[in-house]
Every structure is written in C-alpha cells, then in structure tokens.
Design a protein around this motif. Structure first.
Motif, PDB file in Angstrom:
ATOM      1  N   GLU A   1      -2.691  18.255 -27.165  1.00 49.94           N
ATOM      2  CA  GLU A   1      -2.256  17.233 -26.415  1.00 49.94           C
ATOM      3  C   GLU A   1      -2.284  17.568 -24.737  1.00 49.94           C
ATOM      4  O   GLU A   1      -2.109  19.377 -24.781  1.00 49.94           O
ATOM      5  CB  GLU A   1      -0.350  17.942 -26.031  1.00 49.94           C
ATOM      6  CG  GLU A   1      -0.188  16.668 -24.879  1.00 49.94           C
ATOM      7  CD  GLU A   1       1.475  16.301 -25.454  1.00 49.94           C
ATOM      8  OE1 GLU A   1       2.414  17.051 -25.799  1.00 49.94           O
ATOM      9  OE2 GLU A   1       1.634  15.249 -24.674  1.00 49.94           O
ATOM     10  N   PRO A   2      -3.104  17.486 -23.584  1.00 53.58           N
ATOM     11  CA  PRO A   2      -3.358  17.860 -22.768  1.00 53.58           C
ATOM     12  C   PRO A   2      -2.707  18.482 -21.217  1.00 53.58           C
ATOM     13  O   PRO A   2      -1.459  17.941 -22.005  1.00 53.58           O
ATOM     14  CB  PRO A   2      -4.582  16.662 -21.971  1.00 53.58           C
ATOM     15  CG  PRO A   2      -3.341  15.603 -22.815  1.00 53.58           C
ATOM     16  CD  PRO A   2      -3.492  16.008 -23.931  1.00 53.58           C
ATOM     17  N   GLU A   3      -2.813  18.646 -20.983  1.00 55.39           N
ATOM     18  CA  GLU A   3      -1.963  19.917 -20.091  1.00 55.39           C
ATOM     19  C   GLU A   3      -2.285  18.671 -18.726  1.00 55.39           C
ATOM     20  O   GLU A   3      -3.429  18.283 -18.490  1.00 55.39           O
ATOM     21  CB  GLU A   3      -2.050  20.848 -19.700  1.00 55.39           C
ATOM     22  CG  GLU A   3      -1.466  21.989 -20.325  1.00 55.39           C
ATOM     23  CD  GLU A   3      -0.321  22.126 -20.401  1.00 55.39           C
ATOM     24  OE1 GLU A   3       0.930  22.306 -19.390  1.00 55.39           O
ATOM     25  OE2 GLU A   3       0.525  22.061 -21.670  1.00 55.39           O
ATOM     26  N   PRO A   4      -1.720  18.911 -17.820  1.00 56.13           N
ATOM     27  CA  PRO A   4      -1.968  18.219 -16.192  1.00 56.13           C
ATOM     28  C   PRO A   4      -2.944  18.575 -15.648  1.00 56.13           C
ATOM     29  O   PRO A   4      -2.842  19.979 -15.614  1.00 56.13           O
ATOM     30  CB  PRO A   4      -0.743  18.056 -15.534  1.00 56.13           C
ATOM     31  CG  PRO A   4       0.906  18.552 -16.475  1.00 56.13           C
ATOM     32  CD  PRO A   4       0.167  19.528 -18.062  1.00 56.13           C
ATOM     33  N   PHE A   5      -3.876  18.537 -15.270  1.00 56.57           N
ATOM     34  CA  PHE A   5      -5.015  18.426 -15.031  1.00 56.57           C
ATOM     35  C   PHE A   5      -5.174  18.057 -13.207  1.00 56.57           C
ATOM     36  O   PHE A   5      -4.942  17.185 -12.997  1.00 56.57           O
ATOM     37  CB  PHE A   5      -6.165  18.227 -15.334  1.00 56.57           C
ATOM     38  CG  PHE A   5      -6.826  18.279 -16.081  1.00 56.57           C
ATOM     39  CD1 PHE A   5      -7.279  19.873 -16.828  1.00 56.57           C
ATOM     40  CD2 PHE A   5      -6.061  18.593 -17.687  1.00 56.57           C
ATOM     41  CE1 PHE A   5      -7.809  20.620 -17.701  1.00 56.57           C
ATOM     42  CE2 PHE A   5      -6.686  18.598 -19.005  1.00 56.57           C
ATOM     43  CZ  PHE A   5      -7.748  19.565 -19.076  1.00 56.57           C
ATOM     44  N   LEU A   6      -5.436  19.223 -12.198  1.00 55.62           N
ATOM     45  CA  LEU A   6      -5.455  18.910 -10.721  1.00 55.62           C
ATOM     46  C   LEU A   6      -6.411  17.848 -10.614  1.00 55.62           C
ATOM     47  O   LEU A   6      -7.849  18.512 -10.814  1.00 55.62           O
ATOM     48  CB  LEU A   6      -5.618  19.752  -9.473  1.00 55.62           C
ATOM     49  CG  LEU A   6      -5.440  19.643  -8.417  1.00 55.62           C
ATOM     50  CD1 LEU A   6      -3.971  19.399  -8.082  1.00 55.62           C
ATOM     51  CD2 LEU A   6      -5.151  21.076  -7.548  1.00 55.62           C
ATOM     52  N   VAL A   7      -6.372  16.774  -9.882  1.00 56.10           N
ATOM     53  CA  VAL A   7      -7.854  16.298 -10.015  1.00 56.10           C
ATOM     54  C   VAL A   7      -7.837  15.768  -8.953  1.00 56.10           C
ATOM     55  O   VAL A   7      -8.852  14.981  -8.477  1.00 56.10           O
ATOM     56  CB  VAL A   7      -7.702  14.558 -11.200  1.00 56.10           C
ATOM     57  CG1 VAL A   7      -7.514  15.200 -12.545  1.00 56.10           C
ATOM     58  CG2 VAL A   7      -6.078  13.428 -10.806  1.00 56.10           C
ATOM     59  N   GLY A   8      -6.290  16.024  -7.889  1.00 51.67           N
ATOM     60  CA  GLY A   8      -7.150  15.614  -6.062  1.00 51.67           C
ATOM     61  C   GLY A   8      -5.930  16.097  -5.403  1.00 51.67           C
ATOM     62  O   GLY A   8      -5.345  17.102  -6.282  1.00 51.67           O
TER      63      GLY A   8
END
Lengths: 349, 315
Positions: free
Chosen positions: A306-313
C-alpha cells in the motif's frame, strides 16, 4: 491557516456482520479549520459517512467498534467519551444534518418541540415562551415562511426541502463550531439543493463554522469546498485544496471520477468514461492499494504494497505509487492522451 | 413513429371532486431508435407519465399509440401480456423493483418464460448472455438481490427488461440511485443498447447534465405539463424556457473556478400543489421573468426553431 477545530488521526472502524468483520474505515486522518469547508467525497460504501459517525460517537456498538484513532475537538480528545459526556458535545459543539430529513426527524413531535429540545438540553431553556420564540427565530433564520405558524406543525406537513431546513435549524440552534452535513442535498431537487447550499454558506459565514460536507457529488464540492478529501475503500486516497483536486488531480481514482462526470464544457460529443468494475470487498481488504483492481495504470507493486501519501503539491497529497520518485511510469505518460480534461494536469515535483 | 402521446391526462382523485393533475395535456412523439430524455423535479409528473404510458396507470383522457395502434385506456391482464413484449420498463429504485425471494436467474427468465420465448434447457445460457450484456458475470445468476450493490441491482433490472427483447423501454430514473462512476457505466450501456438492438428509450431523470449525454431530444416537464422540447444540445445550451434555464443554472458543475463565478438563478419557493391549479402559466409563481400576462393566460406550445418547442409568453 485558520485555527484547527477538529483533528482526526488514524481512525479505524470495523463492523461485525454475518459475513465476517467488515473494515469500513481503515486509517483516516484529517483536520477541519474554522470558517472553512472540508468536503469528503467518495462513492457509497467508501466509509465517508462512517468516519464522521465515529467522530460524533454515533457508531452502534455492537456491531461496530472503533479500533484505533484520536479525535480532538480544540485539542481535547473526544473519542471514547461516555454517553453523557458525548451528549454535551453533540448538538452543542458539533451539529449534524443527515441525508434523509424524514427519517432523522421525530415524526410524532412538532418541529418547534424538536428544536427546543436541543436548546433545553444544552442551554437549560425551559419549554415556555422563550423557547418557542427561539424556535421561531431559528425557523426564520433558515428561511421557513410563516415561521410563527409552522412551529406547531409536524414533519410530515413539510416538503423535503423544508424538512432539511428544519434539520439545519436544529443543528445550528446552539451555534456549534462544527457542522457536519452528511449528503444534505442528495434527496433534494436541484433547484432546492441550490437554496439549501446557499443557506449553508450564509450560516457558515455568519457563525464562522467549520463545515464538513460529505457528498458524492463533485459539483456540490466544487461549489462549496475549500479543501477536499477523496475517499476510496476506507482510506483517504487524495487530499488537497479544491483547485488542486480538480485541475491537478493526481490519484488515478480522482482522475477517473472526473472523466465519469458530465461537465458543460465539452459539448454533447464527449463520451463519459466510466470506471469499470466495483470497489473492493471490505470483508477482505486488499493488502496493496485499494484501487488496484480498477486502476488503468496499476503496476506490480500496487497489488501487494500500500502506498503512503506522497506530497504532490502544496498541501496536496496522493496515495499512489506513480508518484514515487523512482517510479518507471509517470502519470504524464498516460494523461497526455486524454487531451481536454486533463490539460491542467502536470506532475509537480 | 414508435410512440405517440396525444393530449394525455392523468388525474388522481384525492377527495370527492378534488383532482390532482399529475399529467395535464402532454403531447410527445418518439421516433424509432431515438432516445428522448424527460427531465423535471420530483412531483412534476414525469414518473406518472412513464407509468401511464406502459399501462400501470389508467389514462384519464387522451391517447397513447404504439406503432399506430392505440393502446387501451385501461390495461387488462391480457393487454399487459400483449404489450409487455414490446414495451418494457426499468424502475428507479433497484431495491424495491426486484423480488427479494427470487434468484437473479428467476428474475431475468420470468418474462421470457411467460411468453414462451426460451426453451427450458437454454435458460442458463440465455440468462448468462443478458447478464453479460449488462456487465455481470455468469455465476451471479444463482444469487439473490440482497447480495448485490445498487448499481448491480440496476443492471439486473435492465437485464430483466432486455431479456424480452422489447422495442421500447421506459426508463424511470435508472441512474439516480447510483454512484457517479456507475452512472456513467449505465448511461453508456444505454447508448450501446440503442445502437446494437435498435432500441427506443424514454429516459426519465431529474438530472439534465447526465441525460443530455445519452438523449437525442430532451423534454422538460413542470407541474404536469411539458414546458420545453427540443434537440438535447439546444435545450441544454440555448434553452428558451426560464424554468429550463434555472434548472441548468442550479446544477453545480465539477469545476471550482466556474462555480466561483457562477450566476445563480435561485428559484424562490417550491413546486406548487398540482391540485386546483390556477389559470395562467404554471411556473408564474416562481419565474424570475414573470410578466402580467403569465398570471392570467396559459402560454401556448410553440415551435420557435425547427423542432424546438416551448410554452412561454416570452417567446
């Protein structure tokens, strides 16, 4: 940023059913700020309603249980408070309105009595003349015509839109700092929906309330929200300011939802692009990403991790492996093909 | 012309001598292989119109013709048998429209078996075929309705209607109970079925923005009467009736920037009671462009542009 009124951390909720344990909410965190609107969007069964019911202490135990999490109201934990302690919070600090005003109002009580009940519990106002005057004031505030007369009427004598106004009057009676609206306009017609949304906005401005709006309607979100949580299979899969969610959507699910929605721009020619398949079975929650089965961009890793939350902006997070800095595929490889709607979509580094 | 509705009226008597005018003088013709969207708010009579067309309600006055054959004013059970092969209906609420005690197979096969269309030994394959057409796997046929989600149930309802291979389907809000991603699936499915089976659909809904994707023409209904009818894109992008305009203006769009600059036309009040209607335009009480004439005189149904009709004194 405005003052944080409500803080939810790693909330998990399960239900025992005949079919087994269903993991409805699988670790949800969000903040609600004073005077702003946070929208929680997602399809039915994604856990959006259950999350706020847990916040309000409205999960029936058994069969339900909150297995983990912290819910802080202005810094104080309110999760797991006793029934009587929670009653002091509900209606006073946090007001709530529900989707179906007919089943949430008491059909055997006049609306005036139902409104004064809230007031008498929290402010010790009796049932006399003052209470009645407050009830009439509140009905006027939610723009119910002939309030002085209507206060004596029963819910069945009101139309759907008017009942929702009564619900709102009850919810704001004690000027709560947070108003949770769970699909407040889903059962209403568009012209009535427009009236109710306007009313909610006005009341929010007036009382500087924090509004938590739960809906599946991306149009309503666009009109109301400043920040958006997109939920899928019991998780928040994307979070960000409303413009980022709409114009720079990062999670494939959010992108899919946008393509499935009509918008007036493209004329009648564009075909709607449905998301094939259906959400995962939460009796057996997926080990990897919940969206794996339906995701057109799925990679090997998505199935098992499961991916962790990535900061995308700026203040914009997305739980998707595509954002990993070493991911071989990038979202931009795909969304170039879908010209029109995703033209604003560019991965921010 | 596959369906011709002429001056159709459906009144319900609620007290002695007091009538609710649910459908009041509606004229609407549908061509073969056409999808007509019928939109309006709850209580405007759109579902009653659909139900009257298929014979679930008796007609108070007026006529409905199917392929130049006038349908009976009041259906007997043999009439249902006769016409249900040709005209089918899909219902709004996928929860109450399916018998909870029947398996999916029994639900889908019931109609064709009554009409002796399917051989007993072919039932499984036939049911599987129709389930497949609406996107459900074959092994779901032995399950019961409660085991399915709303969208899946709606598909079962659609498979049941399709199994009879009808020519005309009245869809009564088939998508309003469904999630966004599933709504698009059903809308696209309807479009495909129109192409592959030459189906004709009357698509009843309250949401214009979704319906215009699937329909060739759109009719807008208010308080029992049609107020506007025309090609879908014209009704949506250059609507003539103030009611249609306010319906479109009230519908929030998934575009925050646009929403910030939206010019709201917030209608005051709600649909008035369809009992004892006053003369004049039905919309006069809520209309933002109301004139004196509207309160006393009924507007006439006029063709303003080719095949674009409206009933409004402004035009």
């Amino acid at each position: 940023m405005a003052e944080v009124v409500l803080e939810v951390q790693d909330l998990k909720v399960e239900f025992d059913t005949y079919g087994g344990v269903i993991k409805a909410v699988r670790g949800v965190s969000f903040n609600a700020y004073k005077g702003t609107t946070l929208a929680i969007v997602g399809e039915s069964g994604c856990g959006k309603s259950v999350s706020v019911q847990a916040v309000m202490g409205l999960i029936p135990v058994p069969p339900g249980r909150v297995t983990s999490g912290i819910v802080k109201l202005r810094g104080n934990n309110i999760l797991g408070l006793s029934h009587s302690e929670m009653n002091k919070v509900r209606g006073k600090e946090i007001g709530m309105i529900f989707q179906d005003p007919m089943t949430s109002l008491n059909p055997t009580m006049t609306v005036g009595k139902q409104i004064t009940e809230t007031l008498s519990v929290h402010e010790g106002i009796g049932r006399g003349r003052e209470a009645k005057k407050r009830a009439i004031d509140l009905l006027e505030k939610v723009h119910i015509p002939e309030a002085a007369n209507r206060v004596r009427h029963y819910p069945f004598q009101f139309s759907g839109g008017m009942r929702q106004r009564v619900m709102i009057a009850m919810a704001i009676a004690c000027k709560p700092s947070i108003l949770i609206a769970d699909e407040p306009t889903t059962a209403l017609d568009v012209t009535i929906q427009a009236q109710i949304l306007h009313l909610l906005k006005d009341l929010q401005r007036e009382n500087e309330m924090s509004l938590i709006l739960i809906t599946h309607d991306l149009g309503v979100v666009a009109q109301m929200a400043s920040e958006v949580n997109v939920m899928y299979a019991g998780r928040i899969i994307e979070f960000g300011p409303v413009d980022d969610i709409y114009y720079r959507s990062q999670h494939p699910y959010t992108i899919g939802l946008r393509a499935a929605m009509p918008s007036s721009e493209e004329g009648a020619k564009r075909k709607l692009q449905p998301i094939e398949g259906s959400p995962p079975d939460l009796f057996h929650p997926p080990i990897g990403c919940g969206y794996f089965d339906r995701c057109p961009y799925a990679m090997k890793i998505c199935e098992s991790n499961e991916p962790e939350p990535f900061l995308v902006g700026k203040n914009h997070y997305s739980r998707c492996w595509l954002h990993h800095q070493r991911s071989q595929t990038k979202l931009t490889d795909f969304i170039k093909q879908d010209t029109k709607i995703y033209k604003n979509n560019e991965i921010m580094s | 012309m596959i369906l011709e509705i002429k001056n159709l009226k459906k009144y319900f008597e609620i007290k002695k001598g007091e009538f609710l005018h649910a459908v009041d003088d509606v004229n609407l013709s549908i061509q073969e292989n056409e999808i007509v969207g019928l939109v309006g708010e709850s209580g405007c009579g759109k579902s009653t119109l659909g139900r009257t067309v298929v014979g679930l309600y008796d007609k108070t006055a007026g006529s409905v013709s199917y392929r130049n054959q006038v349908l009976p004013k009041s259906y007997s059970s043999s009439d249902f048998w006769k016409y249900s092969r040709e005209i089918q209906m899909i219902f709004q609420d996928p929860y109450s429209a399916l018998n909870p005690r029947m398996t999916v197979k029994e639900i889908v096969a019931e109609g064709p078996l009554i009409h002796s269309l399917w051989k007993k030994n072919a039932i499984n394959d036939k049911v599987a075929y129709w389930l497949n057409r609406v996107g459900l796997p074959r092994d779901h046929m032995s399950r019961y309705p409660h085991e399915f989600s709303g969208g899946q149930r709606q598909r079962i309802g659609i498979a049941r209607a399709l199994a009879l291979e009808p020519k005309l389907i009245i869809c009564d809000e088939p998508i309003s109970a469904l999630d966004v991603s599933v709504q698009a699936q059903i809308i696209n499915l309807m479009g495909e079925l129109k192409e592959s089976f030459g189906l004709t659909l009357l698509f009843i809904a309250h949401d214009l923005s979704m319906v215009r994707y699937v329909s060739d023409r759109m009719a807008v209904m208010y308080l029992g009467a049609l107020v506007e009818l025309g090609p879908s894109y014209e009704v949506y992008y250059s609507s003539l009736h103030p009611y249609t305009q306010s319906l479109i203006a009230s519908n929030p769009e998934p575009d925050p920037e646009k929403e910030r600059h939206r010019k709201f036309i917030i209608l005051k009040g709600e649909i008035p009671s369809p009992v004892n209607l006053k003369p004049g335009c039905r919309f006069a009480g809520r209309c933002p462009k109301v004139m004196d004439i509207c309160r006393g005189t009924n507007p006439v149904w006029k063709e303003i542009k080719p095949s674009h009709f409206v009933s409004c004194h402004l035009h």
